[in-house]
Scaffold this motif. Structure first.
Motif, short mmCIF file in Angstrom:
data_model
loop_
_atom_site.label_atom_id
_atom_site.label_comp_id
_atom_site.label_asym_id
_atom_site.label_seq_id
_atom_site.Cartn_x
_atom_site.Cartn_y
_atom_site.Cartn_z
N ALA A 157 0.84 -1.20 0.00
CA ALA A 157 0.00 0.00 0.00
C ALA A 157 0.87 1.25 0.00
O ALA A 157 0.61 2.22 -0.73
N CYS A 158 1.92 1.23 0.80
CA CYS A 158 2.82 2.38 0.92
C CYS A 158 3.43 2.74 -0.43
O CYS A 158 3.46 3.90 -0.83
N ASN A 159 3.91 1.71 -1.14
CA ASN A 159 4.53 1.95 -2.45
C ASN A 159 3.54 2.59 -3.43
O ASN A 159 3.93 3.37 -4.30
N ILE B 78 0.79 4.56 -2.62
CA ILE B 78 0.14 5.83 -2.29
C ILE B 78 1.05 6.88 -1.67
O ILE B 78 0.66 8.05 -1.61
N HIS B 79 2.23 6.49 -1.21
CA HIS B 79 3.08 7.48 -0.52
C HIS B 79 4.29 7.85 -1.37
O HIS B 79 4.85 7.01 -2.08
N ASP B 80 4.70 9.13 -1.25
CA ASP B 80 5.81 9.60 -2.10
C ASP B 80 7.16 9.11 -1.57
O ASP B 80 7.26 8.62 -0.43
N SER C 2 12.14 8.65 4.43
CA SER C 2 12.28 9.12 5.82
C SER C 2 11.93 8.00 6.78
O SER C 2 12.65 7.73 7.76
N ARG C 3 10.81 7.33 6.52
CA ARG C 3 10.40 6.22 7.40
C ARG C 3 11.43 5.10 7.39
O ARG C 3 11.80 4.56 8.43
N THR C 4 11.90 4.77 6.20
CA THR C 4 12.84 3.65 6.08
C THR C 4 14.16 3.95 6.78
O THR C 4 14.74 3.08 7.45
N SER D 67 8.03 11.38 7.75
CA SER D 67 7.69 9.97 7.44
C SER D 67 6.21 9.83 7.08
O SER D 67 5.35 10.52 7.61
N CYS D 68 5.94 8.84 6.21
CA CYS D 68 4.56 8.57 5.84
C CYS D 68 3.82 7.95 7.04
O CYS D 68 4.43 7.49 8.01
N ALA D 69 2.50 7.93 6.93
CA ALA D 69 1.66 7.46 8.03
C ALA D 69 1.89 5.99 8.36
O ALA D 69 1.50 5.52 9.44
N CYS D 70 2.52 5.26 7.44
CA CYS D 70 2.79 3.84 7.69
C CYS D 70 3.67 3.65 8.93
O CYS D 70 3.60 2.61 9.58
N ARG D 71 4.47 4.64 9.25
CA ARG D 71 5.34 4.49 10.42
C ARG D 71 4.49 4.32 11.69
O ARG D 71 4.74 3.43 12.49
ZN LIG Z 1 3.79 4.64 3.72
#
Ligand SMILES: [Zn+2]
Length: 240
Positions: free
Chosen positions: A138-140, A142-144, A150-152, A216-220
């Motif tokens: 999902a992250c790949n 929808i997120h830039d 940053s999250r990674t 970071s994206c919301a996935c974090r």
């Molecule tokens: Zn994400």
């Protein structure tokens, strides 16, 4: 137990299993570039990193490499497969040096069969790994790249125990994010101009982790929440 494990799975072992583990574990160095598992090969050793970082990657016929998981003190290499088909279908390679406990796969299987606590810890680890993989898809989509990078970077720093200075090439980071190396270079230079990170030969320094958190994206937050739910829930009902 003599070994003071920071590894999340080893920390969950009850004293009896920890003692049995301790007799069969060897603390080894993880050297950058070492290959712990190759596709198609039998799993002979299971690794529990204490520090450092291992990527689990797939390679297609064209030679493109995409990383499917990053493993540090949060997990293990070969533990799932050792109790399944006993073969690896991915390449596990050391990206950030460190230390890991290793155990022969046959000895690991004996302990797995004998220990409800180990089985519970591994089932939770599989559950989290599956969730992270699904979230990553999902992250790949929808997120830039900046927010994913940053999250990674924060996850790499946490899982490897390496602190803010990461011995990590931009090429490896590109494989982790599934993007072109040039995309990483552009994004890294944006973050560098903003004094969030600093990069030089094979190294990325996190200058402002608090700003990386905000970028970071919301996935974090999602992954952190699910991790706390999976590891915080009561396991006693599974040990009968
Ligand atoms: Zn994400």
């Amino acid at each position: 137990m003599a070994f003071s494990a920071t590894n999340l799975i080893l920390q969950k072992l009850e004293p009896v299993t920890a003692e049995r583990f301790e007799a069969r574990l060897v603390l080894d160095q993880l050297v950058r570039g070492d290959i712990l598992q190759e596709p198609g090969r039998e799993i002979e050793t299971v690794w529990f990193p204490e520090t450092g970082l291992v990527t689990i990657a797939s390679e297609n016929v064209a030679g493109d490499i995409v990383c499917g998981a990053i493993v540090g003190a949060n997990g293990a290499c070969g533990a799932f497969e050792a109790c399944g088909s006993r073969r690896s279908y991915s390449r596990a390679s050391v990206q950030i040096p460190g230390q890991a406990w290793r155990i022969r796969a046959a000895a690991y299987r004996e302990l797995f069969d004998a220990s409800p606590a180990l089985r519970d810890a591994m089932h939770r680890n599989v559950e989290l790994a599956l969730f992270e993989a699904r979230q990553c898809i999902a992250c790949n989509a929808i997120h830039d790249v900046e927010s994913r990078m940053s999250r990674t970077l924060l996850e790499i720093a946490e899982r490897s125990g390496a602190g803010p200075v990461l011995q990590l090439t931009q090429e490896t980071l590109a494989q982790m994010l599934g993007v072109q190396r040039t995309t990483i270079a552009v994004t890294a230079s944006q973050l560098q101009r903003a004094n969030v990170i600093r990069t030089w030969r094979g190294t990325i320094e996190l200058l402002a982790p608090d700003r990386l958190e905000r970028l970071s994206c919301a996935c974090r937050q999602t992954i952190a929440y699910v991790r706390s739910e999976i590891y915080g829930s009561d396991s006693s009902s599974c040990e009968a």
